[in-house]
Design an enzyme around this catalytic site. Structure first.
Site, mmCIF file in Angstrom:
data_model
loop_
_atom_site.group_PDB
_atom_site.id
_atom_site.type_symbol
_atom_site.label_atom_id
_atom_site.label_comp_id
_atom_site.label_asym_id
_atom_site.label_seq_id
_atom_site.Cartn_x
_atom_site.Cartn_y
_atom_site.Cartn_z
ATOM 1 N N LYS A 290 0.810 -1.209 0.000
ATOM 2 C CA LYS A 290 0.000 0.000 0.000
ATOM 3 C C LYS A 290 0.855 1.278 0.000
ATOM 4 O O LYS A 290 2.068 1.218 0.182
ATOM 5 C CB LYS A 290 -0.951 -0.013 1.205
ATOM 6 C CG LYS A 290 -1.935 -1.184 1.193
ATOM 7 C CD LYS A 290 -2.829 -1.186 -0.042
ATOM 8 C CE LYS A 290 -4.031 -2.093 0.075
ATOM 9 N NZ LYS A 290 -3.756 -3.538 0.091
HETATM 10 C C1 LIG Z 1 -9.878 -2.766 -1.383
HETATM 11 C C2 LIG Z 1 -9.246 -3.470 -0.227
HETATM 12 N N1 LIG Z 1 -9.882 -3.499 0.952
HETATM 13 C C3 LIG Z 1 -9.364 -4.110 2.028
HETATM 14 C C4 LIG Z 1 -8.146 -4.747 1.961
HETATM 15 C C5 LIG Z 1 -7.621 -5.451 3.175
HETATM 16 O O1 LIG Z 1 -6.494 -4.826 3.674
HETATM 17 P P1 LIG Z 1 -5.624 -5.530 4.819
HETATM 18 O O2 LIG Z 1 -4.683 -6.471 4.131
HETATM 19 O O3 LIG Z 1 -4.897 -4.399 5.488
HETATM 20 O O4 LIG Z 1 -6.562 -6.216 5.730
HETATM 21 C C6 LIG Z 1 -7.439 -4.747 0.767
HETATM 22 C C7 LIG Z 1 -6.139 -5.421 0.698
HETATM 23 O O5 LIG Z 1 -5.503 -5.591 -0.272
HETATM 24 C C8 LIG Z 1 -7.999 -4.090 -0.364
HETATM 25 O O6 LIG Z 1 -7.369 -4.081 -1.551
#
Ligand SMILES: Cc1ncc(COP(=O)(O)O)c(C=O)c1O
Length: 383
Positions: A184
């Site tokens: 990210k």
């Molecule tokens: C659109 C979206 N929402 C939520 C997430 C979840 O993030 P995390 O890995 O921090 O839980 C991601 C992860 O890639 C994502 O692309």
């Protein structure tokens, strides 16, 4: 990794992050503590949100936010079908059901008109996703939420820093959830943040973030109370951020505007270089907004080329360039498909976008030569 291979999305970790992690290790305070508190303060200030709560993933943050607004069995939450499964799985954690809606072709973002058609008396919340870092059109979404008495929990996993009509994402919906996963725009390896202006939601999320205990660990060991005492008021979760993650986050945040500028520069260069090729470059809905440029997704004009999308990706890999696909729409995955009896053609825009989509490398660590290498490979493969 192969020598000379350009990876899809590595983090940019500087000496300051490394020094802060070492300092944290030497301090002896590894879990939630002063660095997490500082990261929350500085993040809230940066986004302009009254409250920011650090968590160990965006998935955890989405779960906490939906729990805090009371989503439960029988409820519906509207979310785009073109997203990562985390958005929908957290709805299922609470015994509720996601209601998938299709996206706008140009931006890959949820289509507000389709939200309107999906709203029913069972709708509890709308969960829009700012895909790739371009803000959804929030004005109609906010209006629909108000008219129908439903909450907005924004997925801003890709959207730091993103500005929508002069408002920072993180200050619009009832709660906004950011991700600090390694790929990210702000990377701490794993991690996330929830921002909200609601004291009530913040209070509930703080309790549920740490086992349903009424104070967080830091308070427990420093406040003027016996340090062994705590009270459990709900069956909470284990979603707190550690100071080791926060140590990285504090310094990533300091660089976030610089990182965004470099991403934007790369996006501009790609868009200019790809003109005339059989592909669609990302459509920027409102040029006055800030796009975080977490992703740069091209859509191949498959009608005009002799390659499939998968072959294009293979050819890019042969040229030593990592790419990815965002996203496999949720209705194509066995669990979501079977649970809700969904067919591929139920979401025609998402399906078509998916079949053409390729995410190209875009990150601040890329040199100008790296960028030119990607451009040359795309040109050679498509011409
Ligand atoms: C659109 C979206 N929402 C939520 C997430 C979840 O993030 P995390 O890995 O921090 O839980 C991601 C992860 O890639 C994502 O692309």
């Amino acid at each position: 990794m192969r020598k000379g291979f350009l990876p899809f999305s590595p983090p940019l970790i500087g000496e300051e992050e490394i020094a802060e992690v070492v300092d944290t290790l030497r301090s002896g305070w590894l879990t939630t503590g002063p660095k997490t508190a500082r990261f929350e303060r500085e993040f809230a200030q940066y986004v302009g949100a009254p409250q920011a709560l650090a968590v160990n993933s965006a998935t955890a943050g989405l779960h906490l936010a939906l729990e805090a607004i009371g989503v439960g069995p029988g409820d519906h939450v509207i979310t785009p079908v073109y997203t990562f499964t985390a958005c929908a799985e957290v709805i299922r954690y609470l015994g509720a059901d996601p209601v998938f809606v299709d996206i706008e072709r140009a931006t890959f973002n949820i289509d507000p008109q389709r939200i309107e058609r999906a709203l029913t008396s069972r709708t509890r919340a709308i969960l829009p996703v700012h895909l790739g870092g371009q803000a959804c059109d929030m004005e109609p979404i906010v209006a629909l939420a108000r008219e129908n008495g439903v909450k907005i929990i924004e997925d801003a996993a890709h959207a730091l820093p993103t500005v929508y009509k002069a408002r920072m994402v993180g200050t619009i919906g009832d709660a906004t959830v950011f991700s600090f996963y390694v790929t990210k725009t702000l990377a701490t390896g794993e991690g996330g943040m929830v921002t909200t202006a609601s004291d009530e939601m913040a209070k509930r999320m703080k309790v549920m973030r740490l086992h349903g205990i009424d104070r967080d660990v830091w308070d427990r060991y420093t406040a003027d109370k016996p340090n062994w005492y705590y009270e459990v008021v709900a069956p909470g979760f284990k979603y707190n951020m550690s100071d080791l993650m926060a140590a990285i986050g504090i310094h990533q945040l300091k660089n976030i505007d610089r990182f965004q500028k470099r991403r934007e520069e790369i996006a501009r260069r790609y868009t200019e270089a790809f003109s005339g090729l059989p592909l669609r470059t990302p459509h920027v809905a409102r040029p006055e907004d800030t796009h975080s440029w977490h992703l740069y997704v091209i859509q191949l004009e498959l009608e005009k080329i002799k390659l499939t999308r998968n072959q294009f990706i293979e050819r890019m890999a042969d040229a030593g360039i990592g790419t990815s696909v965002h996203f496999i729409p949720l209705h194509l995955h066995p669990y979501w498909r079977d649970r809700y009896s969904l067919k591929p053609e139920d979401f025609p825009v998402a399906l078509d976008c998916y079949q053409r989509a390729v995410s190209l490398p875009i990150y601040p660590k890329m040199t100008d030569d790296d960028v030119e290498r990607v451009i040359t490979a795309v040109r050679q493969i498509l011409s």
